[in-house]
Design an enzyme around this catalytic site. Structure first.
Site, mmCIF file in Angstrom:
data_model
loop_
_atom_site.group_PDB
_atom_site.id
_atom_site.type_symbol
_atom_site.label_atom_id
_atom_site.label_comp_id
_atom_site.label_asym_id
_atom_site.label_seq_id
_atom_site.Cartn_x
_atom_site.Cartn_y
_atom_site.Cartn_z
ATOM 1 N N SER A 31 -24.265 2.343 -28.052
ATOM 2 C CA SER A 31 -24.372 3.638 -27.379
ATOM 3 C C SER A 31 -25.597 3.770 -26.490
ATOM 4 O O SER A 31 -25.596 4.574 -25.567
ATOM 5 C CB SER A 31 -24.350 4.761 -28.415
ATOM 6 O OG SER A 31 -25.314 4.527 -29.411
ATOM 7 N N HIS B 241 -17.772 5.065 -28.745
ATOM 8 C CA HIS B 241 -17.912 5.148 -27.277
ATOM 9 C C HIS B 241 -16.841 4.323 -26.562
ATOM 10 O O HIS B 241 -16.915 4.143 -25.344
ATOM 11 C CB HIS B 241 -19.299 4.678 -26.841
ATOM 12 C CG HIS B 241 -20.371 5.686 -27.092
ATOM 13 N ND1 HIS B 241 -20.634 6.720 -26.219
ATOM 14 C CD2 HIS B 241 -21.231 5.837 -28.127
ATOM 15 C CE1 HIS B 241 -21.636 7.450 -26.693
ATOM 16 N NE2 HIS B 241 -22.015 6.940 -27.857
ATOM 17 N N LYS C 216 -16.619 12.565 -28.678
ATOM 18 C CA LYS C 216 -17.097 12.049 -27.392
ATOM 19 C C LYS C 216 -15.989 12.206 -26.353
ATOM 20 O O LYS C 216 -15.781 13.304 -25.878
ATOM 21 C CB LYS C 216 -17.616 10.635 -27.581
ATOM 22 C CG LYS C 216 -18.926 10.727 -28.379
ATOM 23 C CD LYS C 216 -19.562 9.456 -28.753
ATOM 24 C CE LYS C 216 -20.890 9.763 -29.455
ATOM 25 N NZ LYS C 216 -21.126 8.969 -30.653
HETATM 26 C C1 LIG Z 1 -21.751 9.208 -31.895
HETATM 27 C C2 LIG Z 1 -21.499 8.104 -32.845
HETATM 28 C C3 LIG Z 1 -21.171 8.375 -34.176
HETATM 29 C C4 LIG Z 1 -21.176 9.776 -34.748
HETATM 30 O O1 LIG Z 1 -20.047 10.490 -34.405
HETATM 31 P P1 LIG Z 1 -20.001 12.062 -34.695
HETATM 32 O O2 LIG Z 1 -18.567 12.378 -34.655
HETATM 33 O O3 LIG Z 1 -20.790 12.724 -33.629
HETATM 34 O O4 LIG Z 1 -20.593 12.257 -36.057
HETATM 35 C C5 LIG Z 1 -20.875 7.307 -34.998
HETATM 36 N N1 LIG Z 1 -20.918 6.037 -34.540
HETATM 37 C C6 LIG Z 1 -21.247 5.744 -33.277
HETATM 38 C C7 LIG Z 1 -21.267 4.321 -32.830
HETATM 39 C C8 LIG Z 1 -21.557 6.768 -32.384
HETATM 40 O O5 LIG Z 1 -21.887 6.473 -31.124
#
Ligand SMILES: *Cc1c(COP(=O)(O)O)cnc(C)c1O
Length: 389
Positions: free
Chosen positions: A180, A208, A239
């Site tokens: 990320s 992502h 996301k």
């Molecule tokens: C953003 C993210 C998460 C967390 O997801 P949420 O739904 O916001 O809790 C978990 N793993 C990765 C790789 C992320 O980028």
């Protein structure tokens, strides 16, 4: 002296190091232009890849769900919180990902806390990429399994460590799909091949990747055509899908085990009907058309090409995540403040999210940016660099 003085000291130390977060307040829907701290700014840092956070179709689905099902299930899934709409979402996720089954949870973080401790016990070993997301790290911390950290995206290192631990019966390799902070991709085909050799399970966190990679945004497994060879796919609806919630997709057996024993499933209440309905609408749209994904990539190529021409170091990203590398935390923070003064919202990211000395502004490209928007951002970046560096 008070017993809370240590907190005052820690906060002061964060400020002194330039690591104190300015948390801005959003006062409108999250869109290409968003009202932040009282002014309308070009949003260059939300994870709103497809523009679904304010999509009228998702909003309508959420409103309908509230009218029919209320605002909350008032229970954990296993006692009285599983609604028909949760099951519908899970079927749609499984179909979208091409897996036997899926389970939805409240967040992507929660999913990693559910899956890793469930699968891995004291006698087992987890191989984890050194740059994996904090929620994977925390999932590993909740187990008593042996943890082996391999060098970032380094399959040779992973193989060496697998060989060293080959006598341990149960092995799990876990990696982010898209990292990320840098936007680079895990070498998933090689990881899968090597995992098959050593009989290790493979888990990928596609937070992502979905909505971004693969046909119609089906994610990294689709991108690399690895269907059926990755044991566990986890991800988030927060996301590209623009809503909130996490999911696990994989073999029916794994999903059933999670339903029986996954702690965030058993001990935290179910997602709300509005959220779930909006997630369903997002999957329906993507199943029908890949246009938002195409626009996302078109914008990404445009912005990156121009940033490179301007001479910015935008790192090694292979995805719409576009880090602008600035080095020192204080410079990244000042750069971000000056962009904001020019009506561009792009937050700096500093330690501990990224290593010391690797502070950056992480821009996130969205399908809802127009070319004028991107040009506006490009001009802003160039002007602030002129002032500051
Ligand atoms: C953003 C993210 C998460 C967390 O997801 P949420 O739904 O916001 O809790 C978990 N793993 C990765 C790789 C992320 O980028």
């Amino acid at each position: 002296m008070s017993k809370l003085d240590f907190i005052t000291e820690r906060l002061q130390s964060l400020q002194a190091q330039g690591l104190y977060n300015t948390i801005r307040t959003i006062e409108s829907a999250v869109d290409a232009w968003t009202i932040v701290d009282g002014k309308r700014v070009l949003n260059m840092c939300s994870n709103n890849y497809l523009g679904f956070a304010a999509d009228s179709r998702l909003c309508a689905a959420a409103k309908d769900a509230i009218d029919q099902l209320g605002v909350g299930p008032a229970a954990v899934r296993s006692i009285a919180g599983t609604m028909n709409i949760h099951l519908e979402l899970e079927q749609k996720i499984a179909a979208f990902k091409g897996t036997e089954a899926a389970l939805s949870l409240q967040s992507g973080l929660g999913v990693n806390l559910a899956v890793i401790p469930l699968l891995m016990e004291k006698e087992d070993v987890i191989f984890t990429d050194e740059l994996n997301h904090a929620s994977i790290i925390d999932g590993c911390r909740l187990t008593k399994a042996k943890r082996v950290i391999f060098a970032h995206c380094d399959v040779a290192d992973l193989e060496r460590l697998l060989a060293e631990n080959k006598d341990i019966d149960k092995k799990l390799i876990v990696t982010d799909g898209v990292f990320s902070m840098d936007g680079d991709l895990a070498p998933l085909p090689d990881i899968v091949t090597i995992a098959e050799e050593y009989d290790a399970m493979v888990m990928v966190d596609d937070a992502h990747g979905e909505g971004v990679l693969g046909g119609h945004g089906r994610g990294i497994v689709d991108h690399f055509s690895l269907h059926g060879r990755v044991d566990i796919e986890v991800g988030t609806m927060s996301k590209a899908f623009g809503v909130i919630g996490g999911y696990v997709a994989g073999k029916a057996k794994i999903i059933e085990y999670l339903r029986q024993q996954g702690r965030p499933f058993l001990f935290s209440s179910a997602a709300t009907p509005a959220d779930v309905a909006a997630c369903i609408a997002a999957i329906d749209i993507l199943t029908e058309t890949d246009q938002p994904v195409q626009r996302l990539w078109k914008n990404t190529h445009y912005f990156k090409e121009k940033m490179k021409k301007l001479g910015f170091d935008i790192g090694i990203s292979e995805t719409p995540i576009t880090p602008v590398m600035l080095g020192e935390a204080k410079i990244a923070q000042e750069f971000s403040r000056r962009l904001f003064a020019r009506n561009i919202f792009a937050q700096s990211i500093t330690f501990p999210t990224v290593p010391h000395g690797k502070a950056r502004i992480r821009t996130m490209i969205s399908a809802v940016h127009s070319q004028d928007d991107l040009d506006f951002a490009l001009q802003g970046f160039a002007a602030v660099r002129e002032e500051l560096l």
